[in-house]
Design a protein around this motif. Structure first.
Motif, PDB file in Angstrom:
ATOM      1  N   ALA A   1      17.781  24.495  29.075  1.00 14.15           N
ATOM      2  CA  ALA A   1      18.942  23.745  28.602  1.00 14.15           C
ATOM      3  C   ALA A   1      18.583  22.936  27.362  1.00 14.15           C
ATOM      4  O   ALA A   1      19.344  22.881  26.401  1.00 14.15           O
ATOM      5  CB  ALA A   1      19.452  22.822  29.705  1.00 14.15           C
ATOM      6  N   ARG A   2      17.375  22.324  27.381  1.00 20.83           N
ATOM      7  CA  ARG A   2      16.958  21.520  26.238  1.00 20.83           C
ATOM      8  C   ARG A   2      16.842  22.387  24.989  1.00 20.83           C
ATOM      9  O   ARG A   2      17.275  22.021  23.902  1.00 20.83           O
ATOM     10  CB  ARG A   2      15.621  20.849  26.539  1.00 20.83           C
TER      11      ARG A   2
ATOM     12  N   TRP B   1      29.405  20.861  31.217  1.00 25.18           N
ATOM     13  CA  TRP B   1      28.338  19.866  31.031  1.00 25.18           C
ATOM     14  C   TRP B   1      28.092  19.080  32.319  1.00 25.18           C
ATOM     15  O   TRP B   1      26.947  18.946  32.764  1.00 25.18           O
ATOM     16  CB  TRP B   1      28.704  18.924  29.893  1.00 25.18           C
TER      17      TRP B   1
ATOM     18  N   SER C   1      21.671  24.178  19.104  1.00 19.27           N
ATOM     19  CA  SER C   1      23.005  23.781  18.621  1.00 19.27           C
ATOM     20  C   SER C   1      22.908  22.607  17.669  1.00 19.27           C
ATOM     21  O   SER C   1      23.640  22.521  16.676  1.00 19.27           O
ATOM     22  CB  SER C   1      23.912  23.431  19.822  1.00 19.27           C
TER      23      SER C   1
ATOM     24  N   ILE D   1      28.678  26.766  27.063  1.00 17.33           N
ATOM     25  CA  ILE D   1      29.065  25.632  26.226  1.00 17.33           C
ATOM     26  C   ILE D   1      28.974  26.005  24.754  1.00 17.33           C
ATOM     27  O   ILE D   1      29.880  25.718  23.956  1.00 17.33           O
ATOM     28  CB  ILE D   1      28.189  24.404  26.545  1.00 17.33           C
TER      29      ILE D   1
ATOM     30  N   LYS E   1      25.092  28.028  31.905  1.00 16.02           N
ATOM     31  CA  LYS E   1      26.047  26.975  31.574  1.00 16.02           C
ATOM     32  C   LYS E   1      25.902  26.479  30.134  1.00 16.02           C
ATOM     33  O   LYS E   1      26.897  26.383  29.415  1.00 16.02           O
ATOM     34  CB  LYS E   1      25.947  25.833  32.575  1.00 16.02           C
ATOM     35  N   PRO E   2      24.680  26.157  29.672  1.00 17.02           N
ATOM     36  CA  PRO E   2      24.552  25.802  28.253  1.00 17.02           C
ATOM     37  C   PRO E   2      25.004  26.922  27.324  1.00 17.02           C
ATOM     38  O   PRO E   2      25.565  26.662  26.259  1.00 17.02           O
ATOM     39  CB  PRO E   2      23.053  25.506  28.097  1.00 17.02           C
ATOM     40  N   ASP E   3      24.752  28.172  27.717  1.00 18.16           N
ATOM     41  CA  ASP E   3      25.188  29.293  26.889  1.00 18.16           C
ATOM     42  C   ASP E   3      26.706  29.323  26.770  1.00 18.16           C
ATOM     43  O   ASP E   3      27.259  29.560  25.683  1.00 18.16           O
ATOM     44  CB  ASP E   3      24.690  30.615  27.482  1.00 18.16           C
TER      45      ASP E   3
ATOM     46  N   ASN F   1      26.550  21.240  34.922  1.00 14.50           N
ATOM     47  CA  ASN F   1      25.138  21.501  34.657  1.00 14.50           C
ATOM     48  C   ASN F   1      24.258  20.311  35.015  1.00 14.50           C
ATOM     49  O   ASN F   1      23.104  20.467  35.392  1.00 14.50           O
ATOM     50  CB  ASN F   1      24.943  21.864  33.180  1.00 14.50           C
TER      51      ASN F   1
ATOM     52  N   SER G   1      18.426  25.195  24.378  1.00 11.12           N
ATOM     53  CA  SER G   1      19.752  25.637  23.960  1.00 11.12           C
ATOM     54  C   SER G   1      20.452  24.559  23.158  1.00 11.12           C
ATOM     55  O   SER G   1      21.027  24.817  22.096  1.00 11.12           O
ATOM     56  CB  SER G   1      20.596  26.008  25.187  1.00 11.12           C
ATOM     57  N   PHE G   2      20.421  23.323  23.661  1.00 13.10           N
ATOM     58  CA  PHE G   2      21.078  22.237  22.946  1.00 13.10           C
ATOM     59  C   PHE G   2      20.327  21.885  21.662  1.00 13.10           C
ATOM     60  O   PHE G   2      20.932  21.489  20.680  1.00 13.10           O
ATOM     61  CB  PHE G   2      21.208  21.009  23.842  1.00 13.10           C
TER      62      PHE G   2
END
Length: 234
Positions: free
Chosen positions: A222-223, A167, A229, A182, A178-180, A170, A225-226
């Motif tokens: 990244a947004r 995190w 989640s 995580i 990186k988000p992947d 990133n 991906s999160f």
């Protein structure tokens, strides 16, 4: 414009390489010290239940002792809330002894310390981050549970450290993988032990409350991906 370097303890440019080497060496020494202390007379005390829960599954699961669910012949769950991840990880090297059960846990705990150092060093500075690692390395509350994988918690701490390091990395330099990673750590931690959901929840809430959406060329990725989640979590 304010000078951001005023009042900081950053070394002059000519000493940057020496400062980095000193901090990294200090952290590595702490990790080696932890490994020595945690592995000293590794056969003591005797093995206990949490350490041998995965033994049958790691040996192929000849019967259903400590195996709650299988997918075909493969053990999936050891208990309703405990996955077989540790059994899968230990299986290639497994023999029933204190050394083969405990030494991998000690090495993973040492790796966790180094990952925590990487996560902290850009924020605290290398020497301060290494000092924190030293405190963790000689703390009996970390040494003894890591030696026995009491809980078990060694894999949980490893994934937690990796999530934090990824995190912060990133935020310094956003990259799509990186988000992947995580999210993969989230999934592996949850499979290892279902109460990992509390760590996932606290991380997501903390990010939403205290950090802006990641910006930069990979910010949208990244947004998304999160966001995925968070949708899965809630």
């Amino acid at each position: 414009m304010l000078n951001r370097d005023v009042g900081t303890s950053r070394p002059p440019p000519s000493n940057v390489s020496r400062y980095r080497l000193l901090g990294d060496g200090f952290a590595l020494a702490a990790t080696c010290c932890f490994g020595f202390l945690a592995a000293f007379r590794i056969e003591l005390p005797g093995l206990y239940m949490d350490e041998v829960d995965f033994v049958n599954a790691a040996q192929g699961g000849a019967d259903n002792t400590m195996i709650y669910m299988r997918l075909g012949p493969v053990p999936i769950l050891l208990m309703p809330y405990l996955g077989a991840l540790k059994a899968w990880a230990w299986a290639p090297i497994f023999r029933v002894s204190a050394l083969t059960i405990r030494l991998p846990a000690v090495l993973l705990a040492a790796l966790t310390l180094l990952i925590f150092y990487v996560a902290m060093r850009d924020t605290l500075g290398r020497l301060w981050a290494a000092t924190v690692v030293w405190i963790m390395a000689v703390d009996p509350a970390n040494l003894f549970p890591s030696r026995l994988d009491w809980g078990p918690t060694v894999l949980m701490h490893l994934f937690q450290a990796a999530i934090l390091a990824l995190w912060f990395s990133n935020r310094e330099k956003a990259e799509p993988w990186k988000p992947d990673l995580i999210l993969i750590c989230f999934a592996l931690g949850f499979f290892d032990k279902f109460n990992y959901i509390w760590i996932v929840s606290s991380f997501v809430v903390g990010v939403l409350l205290f950090y802006p959406i990641v910006s930069g060329p990979y910010g949208e990725y990244a947004r998304d991906s999160f966001a995925g989640s968070r949708l899965f979590l809630f």
